[in-house]
Design an enzyme around this catalytic site. Structure first.
Site, PDB file in Angstrom:
ATOM      1  N   CYS A   1       0.792  -1.255  -0.018  1.00  0.00           N
ATOM      2  CA  CYS A   1      -0.109   0.132  -0.060  1.00  0.00           C
ATOM      3  C   CYS A   1       0.789   1.363  -0.032  1.00  0.00           C
ATOM      4  O   CYS A   1       0.478   2.296  -0.233  1.00  0.00           O
ATOM      5  CB  CYS A   1      -0.876  -0.136   1.222  1.00  0.00           C
TER       6      CYS A   1
ATOM      7  N   HIS B   1      -3.400   7.338   2.366  1.00  0.00           N
ATOM      8  CA  HIS B   1      -3.744   6.112   1.955  1.00  0.00           C
ATOM      9  C   HIS B   1      -4.968   5.617   2.827  1.00  0.00           C
ATOM     10  O   HIS B   1      -5.095   5.970   3.933  1.00  0.00           O
ATOM     11  CB  HIS B   1      -2.473   5.059   2.299  1.00  0.00           C
TER      12      HIS B   1
ATOM     13  N   ASN C   1     -10.303   0.288   0.258  1.00  0.00           N
ATOM     14  CA  ASN C   1      -8.560   0.248   0.241  1.00  0.00           C
ATOM     15  C   ASN C   1      -8.037  -0.299  -1.255  1.00  0.00           C
ATOM     16  O   ASN C   1      -8.252  -1.382  -1.467  1.00  0.00           O
ATOM     17  CB  ASN C   1      -8.311  -0.491   1.474  1.00  0.00           C
TER      18      ASN C   1
HETATM   19  O1  UT7 Z   1      -3.736  -0.974   3.798  1.00  0.00           O
HETATM   20  C1  UT7 Z   1      -2.913  -1.802   4.346  1.00  0.00           C
HETATM   21  C2  UT7 Z   1      -2.967  -1.603   5.642  1.00  0.00           C
HETATM   22  N1  UT7 Z   1      -4.023  -2.337   6.211  1.00  0.00           N
HETATM   23  C3  UT7 Z   1      -4.437  -1.578   7.432  1.00  0.00           C
HETATM   24  O2  UT7 Z   1      -4.348  -0.419   7.787  1.00  0.00           O
HETATM   25  C4  UT7 Z   1      -5.838  -2.319   8.063  1.00  0.00           C
HETATM   26  C5  UT7 Z   1      -5.618  -2.046   9.685  1.00  0.00           C
HETATM   27  N2  UT7 Z   1      -6.595  -2.976  10.307  1.00  0.00           N
HETATM   28  C6  UT7 Z   1      -7.950  -2.573  10.331  1.00  0.00           C
HETATM   29  O3  UT7 Z   1      -8.221  -1.693   9.528  1.00  0.00           O
HETATM   30  C7  UT7 Z   1      -8.905  -3.314  11.199  1.00  0.00           C
HETATM   31  O4  UT7 Z   1      -8.033  -4.049  12.194  1.00  0.00           O
HETATM   32  C8  UT7 Z   1      -9.893  -4.168  10.569  1.00  0.00           C
HETATM   33  C9  UT7 Z   1     -10.966  -3.105   9.783  1.00  0.00           C
HETATM   34  C10 UT7 Z   1      -9.304  -4.843   9.668  1.00  0.00           C
HETATM   35  C11 UT7 Z   1     -10.755  -4.837  11.701  1.00  0.00           C
HETATM   36  O5  UT7 Z   1     -11.166  -4.261  12.697  1.00  0.00           O
HETATM   37  P1  UT7 Z   1     -11.057  -4.321  14.127  1.00  0.00           P
HETATM   38  O6  UT7 Z   1     -11.707  -3.448  14.974  1.00  0.00           O
HETATM   39  O7  UT7 Z   1      -9.696  -4.452  14.516  1.00  0.00           O
HETATM   40  O8  UT7 Z   1     -11.744  -5.811  14.081  1.00  0.00           O
HETATM   41  P2  UT7 Z   1     -11.369  -7.153  14.778  1.00  0.00           P
HETATM   42  O9  UT7 Z   1     -10.366  -7.778  13.624  1.00  0.00           O
HETATM   43  O10 UT7 Z   1     -10.639  -7.220  16.134  1.00  0.00           O
HETATM   44  O11 UT7 Z   1     -12.566  -7.847  14.877  1.00  0.00           O
HETATM   45  C12 UT7 Z   1     -13.646  -7.802  15.760  1.00  0.00           C
HETATM   46  C13 UT7 Z   1     -14.885  -8.615  15.418  1.00  0.00           C
HETATM   47  C14 UT7 Z   1     -14.211 -10.239  15.585  1.00  0.00           C
HETATM   48  O12 UT7 Z   1     -15.382 -10.761  16.264  1.00  0.00           O
HETATM   49  P3  UT7 Z   1     -15.122 -11.393  17.582  1.00  0.00           P
HETATM   50  O13 UT7 Z   1     -13.857 -12.198  17.784  1.00  0.00           O
HETATM   51  O14 UT7 Z   1     -15.206 -10.034  18.564  1.00  0.00           O
HETATM   52  O15 UT7 Z   1     -16.475 -12.029  18.024  1.00  0.00           O
HETATM   53  C15 UT7 Z   1     -14.457 -10.598  13.942  1.00  0.00           C
HETATM   54  O16 UT7 Z   1     -14.563 -12.052  13.902  1.00  0.00           O
HETATM   55  O17 UT7 Z   1     -15.358  -8.286  14.165  1.00  0.00           O
HETATM   56  C16 UT7 Z   1     -15.462  -9.741  13.657  1.00  0.00           C
HETATM   57  N3  UT7 Z   1     -15.600  -9.425  12.211  1.00  0.00           N
HETATM   58  C17 UT7 Z   1     -16.562  -9.146  11.419  1.00  0.00           C
HETATM   59  N4  UT7 Z   1     -17.804  -8.993  11.744  1.00  0.00           N
HETATM   60  C18 UT7 Z   1     -18.691  -8.501  10.714  1.00  0.00           C
HETATM   61  C19 UT7 Z   1     -14.358  -9.444  11.582  1.00  0.00           C
HETATM   62  N5  UT7 Z   1     -14.694  -9.009  10.184  1.00  0.00           N
HETATM   63  C20 UT7 Z   1     -15.902  -8.965   9.969  1.00  0.00           C
HETATM   64  C21 UT7 Z   1     -17.034  -8.486   9.025  1.00  0.00           C
HETATM   65  N6  UT7 Z   1     -18.094  -8.280   9.401  1.00  0.00           N
HETATM   66  N7  UT7 Z   1     -16.622  -8.152   7.861  1.00  0.00           N
END
Ligand code: UT7
Length: 336
Positions: free
Chosen positions: A113, A263, A293
């Protein structure tokens, strides 16, 4: 002293739009979850006949047109992409062919990215030393081909598109500084592992042909795998440090930055960086809601949107910043 000045911008988004509601039909997710966690409402998805080079060609043509350069005058093409058409020729060479540019310098840069910032920085060095007097710099990505369409934790985050700039040598300030960083020890947090490698077992001395000799290769994932929370935390911390350093290094205060063009991975990362800079979100170009993204394409795409809608104007000070796989991060301070 020579500067590289942005003389033209262009972009391309495939016509097919995939909304959060469309993802709700495919995986266990919701518009509310996606929007609250990322700021994304929709993304563009390329058709099966499209490629990184075909999208790059449309974006680059638009940028070249705006720059007033003729195709024959182009001296350098750099494409940032993590989703190239082929291993080789480079996407830059394929783009050169599509544009009909005569013999020039052409190569790809891969920094996930952060690729566009890396490519911009490389082109800037060539122009500043006088090696070339112009360059076409493109970010083009087909993320829809490297996501696992059944993995809700990654598939909803990405989209396709291309953005381009034309840089020209100038006596008046353009790119003021670029800062590039990488930390390979964080590499496993965000990967696409797949590689098709030749199988020489049983041919080279010391190797034996067994049934499982490709097992390691087969286990490599062809899809984006991300430890989202880890990447999120490192991104917020590294981008925060970086933008503070830039202000200090250039003795700038936040009022002197006209636009932050980040980004577009996640609105919460963008907000955290703007806050570190002391910038209100009114001074941030945000396209993450409709572009999602698009990896290395996201900054030149956002820049082109803001140039063409009149927000970004000549003479303004712009700060680009990005974070991505590698892990890599970087910035460019630009007088437009
Ligand atoms: O461009 C390159 C660089 N990339 C980035 O900068 C991305 C950086 N990371 C992020 O933007 C975030 O970490 C995400 C958007 C990818 C995820 O957000 P988060 O707040 O960190 O969520 P998480 O991964 O901790 O997931 C929280 C919950 C989980 O459920 P439990 O374990 O709390 O029950 C996931 O299973 O959300 C669940 N989950 C979803 N639920 C509904 C994960 N993906 C989804 C989804 N829809 N699409």
């Amino acid at each position: 002293m020579k500067y590289s000045k942005i003389a033209g911008t262009g972009s391309y988004l495939p016509p097919t739009i995939f909304t959060n509601a469309d993802w709700e039909q495919r995986v266990e997710t919701s518009d509310a979850w996606i929007f609250e966690r990322t700021g994304i409402r929709s993304r563009h998805i390329a058709g099966k006949e499209e490629s990184a080079s075909s999208m790059a060609a449309i974006a680059a043509k638009r940028a070249i047109e705006q720059s007033g350069l003729s195709i024959e005058e182009i001296q350098m093409i750099i494409v940032a992409t993590g989703t190239p058409d082929k291993i080789f020729p480079s996407t830059a060479c394929l783009l050169q062919q599509r544009l009909g540019v005569p013999t020039c310098i052409a190569f790809d840069v891969q920094a996930a990215c952060t690729g566009f910032i890396y490519a911009l920085s490389v082109a800037d060095q060539f122009i500043k030393t006088g090696a070339v007097s112009n360059a076409v710099v493109v970010g083009s990505e087909l993320m829809s081909r490297v996501i696992d369409w059944s993995d809700r934790s990654t598939c909803v985050l990405f989209g396709d598109g291309a953005g381009a700039v034309v840089l020209k040598a100038s006596e008046t300030p353009g790119i003021l500084s670029t800062n590039l960083y990488a930390q390979g020890s964080y590499g496993d947090f965000l990967t696409v592992e797949n590689m098709q490698l030749a199988d020489y077992t049983g041919i080279l001395p010391g190797t034996t042909k067994t049934e499982n000799n490709n097992a390691d290769l087969m286990a490599l994932s062809p899809y984006v795998k991300m430890q989202g929370q880890k990447v999120f935390k490192i991104a917020v911390s590294k981008l925060g440090e970086m933008v503070k350093d830039i202000l200090e290094k250039h003795q700038l205060n936040s009022e002197q930055i006209d636009w932050l063009i980040p980004h577009q991975a996640n609105i919460r990362i963008i907000q955290a960086t703007a806050e570190k800079l002391g910038l209100s979100m009114e001074k941030v170009i945000c396209t993450v809601d409709t572009h999602s993204n698009t990896s290395s394409a996201s900054i030149p795409l956002a820049l082109d949107v803001a140039v063409r809608d009149g927000r970004v104007k000549p003479g303004q000070t712009l700060l680009f910043e990005a974070f991505g796989g590698g892990l890599t991060w970087g910035s460019a301070l630009v007088q437009y």
